[in-house]
Write a protein that holds these residues in place. Structure first.
Motif, short mmCIF file in Angstrom:
data_model
loop_
_atom_site.label_atom_id
_atom_site.label_comp_id
_atom_site.label_asym_id
_atom_site.label_seq_id
_atom_site.Cartn_x
_atom_site.Cartn_y
_atom_site.Cartn_z
N LEU A 152 -65.47 60.72 -20.78
CA LEU A 152 -65.33 62.07 -20.23
C LEU A 152 -63.99 62.23 -19.50
O LEU A 152 -63.38 63.31 -19.54
CB LEU A 152 -66.49 62.37 -19.28
CG LEU A 152 -67.88 62.50 -19.93
CD1 LEU A 152 -68.94 62.69 -18.87
CD2 LEU A 152 -67.91 63.66 -20.91
N ARG A 153 -63.54 61.16 -18.87
CA ARG A 153 -62.25 61.22 -18.17
C ARG A 153 -61.11 61.50 -19.15
O ARG A 153 -60.18 62.27 -18.85
CB ARG A 153 -62.01 59.90 -17.45
CG ARG A 153 -60.64 59.75 -16.80
CD ARG A 153 -60.55 58.40 -16.11
NE ARG A 153 -59.25 58.21 -15.50
CZ ARG A 153 -58.21 57.63 -16.12
NH1 ARG A 153 -58.35 57.22 -17.36
NH2 ARG A 153 -57.06 57.48 -15.49
N SER A 154 -61.19 60.89 -20.33
CA SER A 154 -60.11 61.06 -21.31
C SER A 154 -60.22 62.37 -22.08
O SER A 154 -59.21 63.02 -22.36
CB SER A 154 -60.12 59.87 -22.29
OG SER A 154 -59.92 58.66 -21.60
N TRP A 155 -61.44 62.79 -22.41
CA TRP A 155 -61.63 63.93 -23.30
C TRP A 155 -61.80 65.26 -22.59
O TRP A 155 -61.37 66.29 -23.09
CB TRP A 155 -62.84 63.69 -24.21
CG TRP A 155 -62.63 62.58 -25.21
CD1 TRP A 155 -61.52 61.80 -25.34
CD2 TRP A 155 -63.57 62.14 -26.19
NE1 TRP A 155 -61.69 60.87 -26.34
CE2 TRP A 155 -62.95 61.07 -26.91
CE3 TRP A 155 -64.84 62.52 -26.55
CZ2 TRP A 155 -63.59 60.40 -27.94
CZ3 TRP A 155 -65.48 61.85 -27.59
CH2 TRP A 155 -64.85 60.80 -28.27
N ILE A 156 -62.43 65.25 -21.44
CA ILE A 156 -62.79 66.52 -20.78
C ILE A 156 -62.06 66.69 -19.45
O ILE A 156 -61.55 67.77 -19.14
CB ILE A 156 -64.32 66.61 -20.58
CG1 ILE A 156 -65.03 66.60 -21.94
CG2 ILE A 156 -64.69 67.86 -19.79
CD1 ILE A 156 -66.55 66.62 -21.84
N TRP A 157 -62.00 65.63 -18.65
CA TRP A 157 -61.48 65.76 -17.30
C TRP A 157 -59.97 65.54 -17.21
O TRP A 157 -59.43 65.41 -16.11
CB TRP A 157 -62.21 64.81 -16.37
CG TRP A 157 -63.67 65.17 -16.19
CD1 TRP A 157 -64.20 66.42 -16.18
CD2 TRP A 157 -64.76 64.26 -16.00
NE1 TRP A 157 -65.55 66.38 -16.00
CE2 TRP A 157 -65.94 65.06 -15.89
CE3 TRP A 157 -64.89 62.88 -15.92
CZ2 TRP A 157 -67.20 64.51 -15.70
CZ3 TRP A 157 -66.15 62.32 -15.73
CH2 TRP A 157 -67.28 63.13 -15.61
N GLU A 158 -59.31 65.43 -18.35
CA GLU A 158 -57.84 65.34 -18.42
C GLU A 158 -57.28 64.20 -17.58
O GLU A 158 -56.33 64.36 -16.81
CB GLU A 158 -57.23 66.68 -18.00
CG GLU A 158 -57.63 67.84 -18.89
CD GLU A 158 -57.03 69.15 -18.44
OE1 GLU A 158 -56.43 69.16 -17.34
OE2 GLU A 158 -57.16 70.15 -19.18
#
Length: 295
Positions: A152-158
């Motif tokens: 999620l850090r890489s894909w959504i939370w930039e």
């Protein structure tokens, strides 16, 4: 009118019979419990006496062997026979009559002075099976939880982790170690040989998780640099989950060998002196060494 009176009398008689049967049942139950209690007390005395005899014989063998008055091979055979006798007792229904391990402060803090020792062997084994299942489930969570956060850090939370998901993971770590410590204390009270240091390390992990909940998760600007430590911690947690899965499988297979040889009782969880499954060491040991270096 007469029919009503007859019905009333019949109901009174039936109620009277029920009351009498209830009293008889109570008296029979009280008598049975009293008889069982007396028999149980007698068995407990015999179990205590046998336990003391085994401890005394072990101490005597050690003393005589240190004085070189006993052949080492004979001493090993006697020690093996005593261990077999212990396994016969602890793996059977008589285990519930053996002296119970003292319940530590941790159980008293959560449960008070209530005894958690099960009198039936199948209940004790059920507690052990639940402990092993809990370890397997949480090992999977050790991998999935940080993996989801990193994805999620890489894909959504930039590239910038919000504070709440990280703190949720740290709260789960606190819950995990609290549950493991509770289960292990209960197993020790029921005759397991879990080492105290293993339980103490869960206490330390609880304190660490509690402190980590107070850490500030910094965001932008320069979020990637500020959260580098969090990222490394999540990667290390994934490696720890993989190591736990292998370790659980390895220890259970090793313990099964010892139980088959009569060197451990069925309530034990893991021992360092075991045999078999050497091929798994080639996978487990490198992971453990890499984890230490990474840490």
């Amino acid at each position: 009118m007469e029919n009503v009176e007859e019905s009333t009398n019949e109901m009174e008689e039936e109620v009277g019979k029920v009351m009498e049967q209830a009293r008889e049942l109570q008296e029979a139950g009280a008598g049975l419990i009293s008889m069982i209690s007396n028999d149980e007390q007698s068995l407990r005395l015999k179990a205590n006496s046998l336990d003391s005899s085994i401890r005394h014989l072990r101490s005597s063998i050690t003393t005589v062997l240190s004085q070189k008055l006993l052949d080492p091979k004979l001493a090993d055979k006697l020690e093996e026979d005593l261990q077999t006798a212990i396994c016969i007792i602890t793996d059977g229904d008589a285990a519930g009559f053996l002296p119970a391990n003292a319940q530590g402060w941790y159980l008293r803090m959560f449960l008070g002075p209530i005894s958690v020792r099960a009198s039936r062997k199948e209940i004790q084994l059920k507690a052990k099976e639940e402990y092993n299942s809990y370890r397997d489930r949480t090992a999977l969570m050790f991998i999935l939880f940080p993996l989801i956060l990193l994805i999620l850090r890489s894909w959504i939370w930039e590239g910038c982790l919000p504070a709440f998901p990280v703190q949720l993971y740290e709260a789960w770590l606190l819950f995990l170690n609290t549950g493991l410590a509770l289960r292990e204390n209960i197993l020790r009270a029921n005759g397991s040989d879990i080492r105290p240091w293993w339980i103490y390390h869960h206490y330390f992990a609880m304190a660490t998780a509690l402190v980590s909940l107070t850490w500030e998760i910094k965001g932008q600007p320069n979020c990637g640099q500020k959260q580098r430590g969090v990222e490394l911690f999540l990667q290390w947690a994934m490696m720890q989950g993989a190591a736990l899965l292998l370790l659980n499988r390895y220890q259970r297979r090793r313990l099964y060998t010892r139980i088959s040889l009569g060197k451990s009782n069925s309530m034990n969880v893991a021992r360092r002196e075991t045999t078999g499954v050497d091929c798994q060491l080639w996978v487990l040991c490198p992971i453990l060494f890499v984890m230490q270096v990474f840490k």
